[in-house]
Design an enzyme around this catalytic site. Sequence first.
Site, mmCIF file in Angstrom:
data_model
loop_
_atom_site.group_PDB
_atom_site.id
_atom_site.type_symbol
_atom_site.label_atom_id
_atom_site.label_comp_id
_atom_site.label_asym_id
_atom_site.label_seq_id
_atom_site.Cartn_x
_atom_site.Cartn_y
_atom_site.Cartn_z
ATOM 1 N N GLY A 12 0.833 -1.205 0.000
ATOM 2 C CA GLY A 12 0.000 0.000 0.000
ATOM 3 C C GLY A 12 0.860 1.244 0.000
ATOM 4 N N GLY A 14 -0.316 4.609 0.203
ATOM 5 C CA GLY A 14 -0.949 5.843 0.659
ATOM 6 C C GLY A 14 -0.085 6.499 1.715
ATOM 7 N N GLY A 17 1.530 3.889 4.235
ATOM 8 C CA GLY A 17 2.538 3.028 3.617
ATOM 9 C C GLY A 17 3.793 3.800 3.250
ATOM 10 N NE ARG A 299 -15.546 14.250 9.116
ATOM 11 C CZ ARG A 299 -14.413 13.983 8.507
ATOM 12 N NH1 ARG A 299 -13.970 12.740 8.440
ATOM 13 N NH2 ARG A 299 -13.704 14.947 7.971
#
Lengths: 646, 248
Positions: A12, A14, A17, A299
């Site tokens: 990964g 992103g 990573g 949220r």
Amino acid sequence: MIKRQAKVVVVGGGLAGLSAAMKICEAGIRVVLVSHQPVKRSHSVCAQGGINAAIDSKGEGDSPDIHFYDTVKGGDFLAHQPLVNDMCHQAPAIIHLMDRLGVAFNRTAEGHLEFRRFGGTLYSRTAFAGATTGQQLLYALDEQVRRYEHDGLVEKLEWHEYLGVVLDESQVCRGGVFHDLRTGALFTISADAVILATGGPGQLYGKSTGSAVCTGSAAAATYLQGAKYGNGEFIQIHPTAIPGQDKLRLMSESARGEGGRVWVPKDPKDNRNPTEIPESARYYFLEENYPLFGNLVPRDVASREIYEVVYNKGLGVGGEAMVYLDLTHKSPEFLDDRLGGILDIYEKFTGDNPKTTPMKIFPAVHYSMGGLWVDYESDGNGLIDHQSPRNQMTSIPGLYAVGEVDYQYHGANRLGANSLLSCIYSGIMMGPGVANYTKTLDKAPEDIPSSVFDQARIKWESRFKEIKSMNGKENPYSLHQELGETLLANVLIVRENKKLEKTLLKIDEIETRFGDLQCLDTSDWSNPTPSFINQLYNMIHLSRIIAKGALLRDECRGAHYKPEFEIVQPDEFDPHEYIDYLEKKSYEEVREEAFPPGHLEYMKKFEENNNHWLKSSIAVYKSNQPEISYEDVDASQVTPRPRKYN
Amino acid sequence: MSQTVLIKIRRKDNPNAAPYWETFELPEKPFANVISCLQDIQKNPVNIGGVRVKPVVWDCNCLEEVCGSCTMVINGKVRQACAALIDPLEKPITLEPMSKFPAVRDLQVDRARMFKDLEQAHAWIDIDGTHDIGEGPAIDQETRHKAYELSQCMTCGCCLESCPQYTLDNNFLGPAVFSQARYFNMHPTGAMHKDKRLEPLMKEGGIANCGNAQNCAAVCPKHIPLTESIAEIGRQTTFHLIKKLFVE
């Protein structure tokens, strides 16, 4: 003795990573970086609004301690506190590092970092680069990893997919099994440690704010191999997204952080152009119900309020499931500078100009607080021992998880702009521990019998042969859509046990029908279908963890809301009363008269509920089902108490 | 099903296979874009002749025009498929893979060269280490504003697809790389290693090979002022050359 150079596989590319890869390279360890796509296209680019750090550049009195408090409170006290505490204290250093890497953060007149407000806090704590902060942070890390690639320390395997972990006879991770998405080749890589930084599972719901690769498949595959999965039922629904056939695009919380107001017409039949509806005919429901936090409630709260207004009060715009998010009172220049990226997205995908017309938005599946269970080691002073190999290690020795795929940091609800922080923080924080882990290994990857790797590869070769021979009646993409629709209808903002029971039966049905799939394409070259079928299998198992976790958790906590089990807070309740109550209770019997009428009863119920449910849910794969148990949460620093935002 | 959309796709089974056109008729849906149409084909991979075929293969990820993955040629124009809403497009819609990158399959191409070229151009800031050594350099708002314009490059390849100088088999670096070199040279720390970025741009395939067609800036989905970057890099390389002449 010649010191051998360790090797770590990072899956990964992103923020998590890449930051892990950067930190591990810095320790002189070789990294193989595996990614579905070029790492620069990872899902982190979708993060918009910013990254939190209590630098207090505006003299508001903010501090890492307050950031810590806001985060654990926002998460309804389900996060392990030493980790959150350490993250919030490291946050300023992380922002300064990202700044040094060249991120084009917005600036003040003096040239310092600019900060703005976000949900769940009263402080300007969010550093940002326009409204594409995730993209900008990712690029900076991508550049640093490219630098290491240039120096020969990183080998990138892009267009490759992780299928599972290679375990030796003592169930220690010795590498992984990978799938070349171009040639279709299946092979193993041996390593001292494997790090999964594979992101969230938005695709389970079919449509979400997640990217196409966010299937949760890697996490689920690892769970199927025995790794523990924590807090699966906690899925964040972002209050503001825009509709689409292929995905629900995020409209960042920063729109509200910069002054955006959420409202609906008081009269649901009011079909006037929104700009022609006078103030007196507008219902600013967040501002009215939460005078203190207003549009910047966390949220979970905002999504529930929108749900209430649209479904229970029938006040959705034009009778549809939509509310207005209004920025038209701000100047176009201000909006371009601070929110340009997201306003362009809105205009591109809807055709309306948000600078002159209020946006129409609705909640969408956004983030998984849950994920692979990972360990940590406290330093005994309420922070984390950064040298510990236990940090971020899954229940499989030698296998690590980091970023959205882990279950730490955000408890039952994540605060906005904390995900970029947790991804980079944990990626960097785990580096020294992983390096130390590689030193403790008694065997180098080369010393592991090749049969261990052969067996893993052969298992996957036969699995893919099996998938390619599937010749039934079901279309895998349609079955995926059905799974998504089931979860969207039943495991979203408001949850009911009857519906959750039905959902589990529906998942069983989908699993049965999975056996009747047709592999639409059996060719060998760059064929995504077999890979998708394998991902779908994993998604079915992951959705079961989420639905079963939600069914078993008979309470309301953060994003997990079950009205049947709601303990209604008295209107005038002050959370400090609860701290008083706990203190009084420790030395005397608390009398009813000590608190306003009804408050003691409420607090007793709240306490009893916390005694029972303030625990991480842990799923383990047993006889084709998730077996769920509960683990205590380290709440040793801030006493869990009722949340209140008005 | 009242309305349908016709989509004509240039397909190719593998890099060595001959390309062919295949047309699909799909139901028209609200808020549909090219991606959702390709997803509909996956759910019912039947072409207009009623023949069941292999689903069309393409790349995509973020679906909101920030990752650059789904770049393709739509009705003759290079752009991201996710941001291509069906409603305003002229019908029938044609989809083709980009032509300046090696073909992989159907609408997929291999843009690895773009990332390799960034490595050539030293496209990063050299830091001493990731440990905490305090704040970064102060930067004025105007410089930051300019840097942000440049830093949004998604390495999508639109500029290269439209550039007459960039071909499948030459070594032209192209506007995206020039603009990134300018971006890093603009940063106070990046500027300390300016020469490392300029040197490769002065070789064959570098800035001198730009033909000034100016197509790049016109097609950039992020409106990056690429021609301005080319001019600026031209200026920087000229100064660098003069400086070198004096030093030598």
